[in-house]
Motif scaffolding. Structure first.
Motif, PDB file in Angstrom:
ATOM      1  N   ARG A 135      68.321  41.015  38.944  1.00 25.08           N
ATOM      2  CA  ARG A 135      69.784  40.949  38.944  1.00 25.08           C
ATOM      3  C   ARG A 135      70.319  39.637  39.494  1.00 25.08           C
ATOM      4  O   ARG A 135      71.425  39.581  40.023  1.00 25.08           O
ATOM      5  CB  ARG A 135      70.382  42.135  39.703  1.00 25.08           C
ATOM      6  N   GLN A 136      69.525  38.588  39.348  1.00 26.19           N
ATOM      7  CA  GLN A 136      69.980  37.251  39.656  1.00 26.19           C
ATOM      8  C   GLN A 136      70.157  36.475  38.349  1.00 26.19           C
ATOM      9  O   GLN A 136      69.664  36.890  37.304  1.00 26.19           O
ATOM     10  CB  GLN A 136      68.991  36.541  40.589  1.00 26.19           C
ATOM     11  N   ILE A 137      70.860  35.345  38.418  1.00 28.53           N
ATOM     12  CA  ILE A 137      71.184  34.586  37.217  1.00 28.53           C
ATOM     13  C   ILE A 137      70.232  33.403  37.047  1.00 28.53           C
ATOM     14  O   ILE A 137      69.914  32.700  38.007  1.00 28.53           O
ATOM     15  CB  ILE A 137      72.646  34.107  37.257  1.00 28.53           C
ATOM     16  N   TYR A 138      69.806  33.206  35.800  1.00 26.62           N
ATOM     17  CA  TYR A 138      68.888  32.124  35.455  1.00 26.62           C
ATOM     18  C   TYR A 138      69.492  31.307  34.322  1.00 26.62           C
ATOM     19  O   TYR A 138      70.288  31.800  33.513  1.00 26.62           O
ATOM     20  CB  TYR A 138      67.531  32.686  35.043  1.00 26.62           C
ATOM     21  N   LEU A 139      69.064  30.038  34.243  1.00 27.65           N
ATOM     22  CA  LEU A 139      69.589  29.114  33.245  1.00 27.65           C
ATOM     23  C   LEU A 139      68.440  28.454  32.485  1.00 27.65           C
ATOM     24  O   LEU A 139      67.462  28.011  33.085  1.00 27.65           O
ATOM     25  CB  LEU A 139      70.448  28.038  33.931  1.00 27.65           C
ATOM     26  N   PHE A 140      68.580  28.399  31.175  1.00 23.87           N
ATOM     27  CA  PHE A 140      67.625  27.704  30.317  1.00 23.87           C
ATOM     28  C   PHE A 140      68.382  26.616  29.572  1.00 23.87           C
ATOM     29  O   PHE A 140      69.359  26.898  28.870  1.00 23.87           O
ATOM     30  CB  PHE A 140      66.983  28.678  29.328  1.00 23.87           C
ATOM     31  N   VAL A 141      67.967  25.369  29.716  1.00 28.01           N
ATOM     32  CA  VAL A 141      68.611  24.238  29.050  1.00 28.01           C
ATOM     33  C   VAL A 141      67.624  23.620  28.064  1.00 28.01           C
ATOM     34  O   VAL A 141      66.539  23.190  28.455  1.00 28.01           O
ATOM     35  CB  VAL A 141      69.079  23.175  30.068  1.00 28.01           C
ATOM     36  N   HIS A 142      68.012  23.577  26.790  1.00 24.76           N
ATOM     37  CA  HIS A 142      67.163  22.946  25.782  1.00 24.76           C
ATOM     38  C   HIS A 142      67.152  21.427  25.981  1.00 24.76           C
ATOM     39  O   HIS A 142      68.168  20.821  26.348  1.00 24.76           O
ATOM     40  CB  HIS A 142      67.672  23.256  24.377  1.00 24.76           C
ATOM     41  N   SER A 143      66.019  20.812  25.729  1.00 26.88           N
ATOM     42  CA  SER A 143      65.926  19.359  25.818  1.00 26.88           C
ATOM     43  C   SER A 143      66.709  18.725  24.676  1.00 26.88           C
ATOM     44  O   SER A 143      66.809  19.284  23.583  1.00 26.88           O
ATOM     45  CB  SER A 143      64.468  18.905  25.780  1.00 26.88           C
ATOM     46  N   ILE A 144      67.273  17.554  24.938  1.00 28.00           N
ATOM     47  CA  ILE A 144      67.999  16.794  23.925  1.00 28.00           C
ATOM     48  C   ILE A 144      67.431  15.381  23.880  1.00 28.00           C
ATOM     49  O   ILE A 144      66.608  14.998  24.720  1.00 28.00           O
ATOM     50  CB  ILE A 144      69.511  16.759  24.232  1.00 28.00           C
ATOM     51  N   ASP A 145      67.864  14.599  22.897  1.00 20.90           N
ATOM     52  CA  ASP A 145      67.307  13.255  22.718  1.00 20.90           C
ATOM     53  C   ASP A 145      67.528  12.385  23.951  1.00 20.90           C
ATOM     54  O   ASP A 145      66.627  11.661  24.381  1.00 20.90           O
ATOM     55  CB  ASP A 145      67.932  12.589  21.488  1.00 20.90           C
ATOM     56  N   LEU A 146      68.734  12.433  24.522  1.00 24.62           N
ATOM     57  CA  LEU A 146      69.035  11.656  25.720  1.00 24.62           C
ATOM     58  C   LEU A 146      68.980  12.562  26.944  1.00 24.62           C
ATOM     59  O   LEU A 146      69.653  13.599  26.975  1.00 24.62           O
ATOM     60  CB  LEU A 146      70.420  11.014  25.610  1.00 24.62           C
ATOM     61  N   PRO A 147      68.193  12.225  27.959  1.00 25.37           N
ATOM     62  CA  PRO A 147      68.108  13.072  29.152  1.00 25.37           C
ATOM     63  C   PRO A 147      69.420  13.077  29.922  1.00 25.37           C
ATOM     64  O   PRO A 147      70.236  12.154  29.822  1.00 25.37           O
ATOM     65  CB  PRO A 147      66.986  12.411  29.965  1.00 25.37           C
ATOM     66  N   ILE A 148      69.632  14.134  30.695  1.00 28.28           N
ATOM     67  CA  ILE A 148      70.798  14.212  31.579  1.00 28.28           C
ATOM     68  C   ILE A 148      70.483  13.350  32.799  1.00 28.28           C
ATOM     69  O   ILE A 148      69.597  13.679  33.591  1.00 28.28           O
ATOM     70  CB  ILE A 148      71.081  15.662  31.977  1.00 28.28           C
ATOM     71  N   ARG A 149      71.207  12.241  32.948  1.00 28.61           N
ATOM     72  CA  ARG A 149      70.883  11.230  33.949  1.00 28.61           C
ATOM     73  C   ARG A 149      72.149  10.849  34.722  1.00 28.61           C
ATOM     74  O   ARG A 149      73.153  10.468  34.131  1.00 28.61           O
ATOM     75  CB  ARG A 149      70.287  10.002  33.264  1.00 28.61           C
ATOM     76  N   ILE A 150      72.108  10.954  36.031  1.00 36.03           N
ATOM     77  CA  ILE A 150      73.259  10.679  36.886  1.00 36.03           C
ATOM     78  C   ILE A 150      72.928   9.516  37.821  1.00 36.03           C
ATOM     79  O   ILE A 150      71.856   9.479  38.429  1.00 36.03           O
ATOM     80  CB  ILE A 150      73.646  11.911  37.733  1.00 36.03           C
ATOM     81  N   LYS A 151      73.867   8.583  37.932  1.00 38.23           N
ATOM     82  CA  LYS A 151      73.698   7.435  38.820  1.00 38.23           C
ATOM     83  C   LYS A 151      74.404   7.715  40.146  1.00 38.23           C
ATOM     84  O   LYS A 151      75.619   7.851  40.198  1.00 38.23           O
ATOM     85  CB  LYS A 151      74.287   6.181  38.160  1.00 38.23           C
ATOM     86  N   GLU A 152      73.638   7.815  41.208  1.00 42.33           N
ATOM     87  CA  GLU A 152      74.207   7.996  42.546  1.00 42.33           C
ATOM     88  C   GLU A 152      74.454   6.625  43.164  1.00 42.33           C
ATOM     89  O   GLU A 152      73.644   5.705  43.004  1.00 42.33           O
ATOM     90  CB  GLU A 152      73.262   8.805  43.431  1.00 42.33           C
ATOM     91  N   GLU A 153      75.582   6.496  43.878  1.00 39.88           N
ATOM     92  CA  GLU A 153      75.961   5.211  44.461  1.00 39.88           C
ATOM     93  C   GLU A 153      76.332   5.376  45.931  1.00 39.88           C
ATOM     94  O   GLU A 153      76.890   6.389  46.329  1.00 39.88           O
ATOM     95  CB  GLU A 153      77.160   4.613  43.712  1.00 39.88           C
ATOM     96  N   ALA A 154      76.035   4.363  46.704  1.00 37.58           N
ATOM     97  CA  ALA A 154      76.460   4.293  48.105  1.00 37.58           C
ATOM     98  C   ALA A 154      76.768   2.833  48.417  1.00 37.58           C
ATOM     99  O   ALA A 154      75.958   1.947  48.110  1.00 37.58           O
ATOM    100  CB  ALA A 154      75.385   4.826  49.040  1.00 37.58           C
ATOM    101  N   PHE A 155      77.938   2.563  48.990  1.00 34.72           N
ATOM    102  CA  PHE A 155      78.355   1.197  49.285  1.00 34.72           C
ATOM    103  C   PHE A 155      78.179   0.904  50.775  1.00 34.72           C
ATOM    104  O   PHE A 155      78.671   1.644  51.632  1.00 34.72           O
ATOM    105  CB  PHE A 155      79.817   0.991  48.882  1.00 34.72           C
TER     106      PHE A 155
END
Length: 252
Positions: free
Chosen positions: A44-64
């Motif tokens: 009774r918990q929630i799960y997520l399945f994400v299909h792969s795509i051509d471009l990966p999910i990519r996030i740029k983290e920044e700190a100044f």
């Protein structure tokens, strides 16, 4: 299970079933849209399945990293009380110490082993130390150190990618210390066509065994699992206990 359309040798379309990887618990319910599938497991918990795509999910983290000129000392991390933190967001409003910036969940992985200095400003190359200079905070920054340069900053960057593709990943429960305290009974995803929503937005709603209705904040194409659960106030009359929820599009 997943529906897949294919072309036959005669140019006709037919439907085939493709089995997804085993969730390791019995699947009770699924709701799918686009490249993501939300499911309630036997626990009774929630799960997520994400299909792969051509471009990966990519996030740029920044700190100044911010410094101020101190007479007889030069540039220093000793900032004025009215200045921004030594490490901050670009606008200086949020403290962002690189060593304290962690991955949102186990579904993400760092692409680089450590933080690196960004060596360009608006397409202009910087020296190896990456400092840019300005009169004060906030102001326009430039690569050259001038006689009027009283502050400087440089940008540290690190990329993270969504690594949990083509596999099931547990979504954060309501109470991480005791997931079984409030199990889920329904989940539904949709709303990709809601007028005025950000690009890639998805609406994920869920109902718990206690009759609470929850909305998953921040679910987008670049953040498949979202950020947190938010309770939505509903009537709790005995004759109106919530058991199920559905998601549609808002018509203009």
């Amino acid at each position: 299970m997943d529906l897949e359309w294919e072309d036959s040798a005669r140019g006709q379309e037919y439907i085939t079933w493709q089995e997804l990887p085993y969730l390791k618990v019995e699947v009770k319910q699924v709701s799918a849209i686009g490249t993501s599938i939300w499911a309630i497991g036997g626990d009774r918990q929630i799960y997520l399945f994400v299909h792969s795509i051509d471009l990966p999910i990519r996030i740029k983290e920044e700190a100044f990293e911010n410094q101020r000129w101190i007479p007889f000392e030069g540039f220093s991390s000793k900032l004025l009380p009215t200045d921004r933190p030594q490490f901050s967001s670009e606008d200086g409003l949020v403290k962002r110490i690189p060593e304290e910036i962690h991955l949102p969940s186990s579904a993400w992985a760092w692409e680089e082993s450590s933080w690196k200095i960004e060596a360009s400003l608006n397409g202009q190359p910087l020296d190896v130390k990456g400092w840019t200079y300005a009169v004060d905070f906030p102001a326009n920054y430039h690569p050259q150190k001038l006689w009027s340069s009283c502050v400087r900053r440089r940008k540290w960057v690190r990329h993270r990618i969504y690594a949990a593709v083509d596999e099931w990943n547990a979504v954060e429960p309501i109470n991480p210390n005791n997931p079984a305290e409030e199990p889920f009974v329904d989940v539904c995803v949709g709303g990709q066509d809601i007028v005025g929503a950000p690009n890639g937005h998805l609406s994920v709603w869920a109902v718990t065994a206690k009759g609470r209705v929850l909305y998953r904040q921040g679910v987008t194409a670049m953040c498949p699992e979202g950020v947190c659960w938010e309770e939505i106030a509903v009537s709790h009359e005995e004759s109106h206990e919530v058991k199920q929820v559905g998601v549609g599009s808002m018509v203009p």
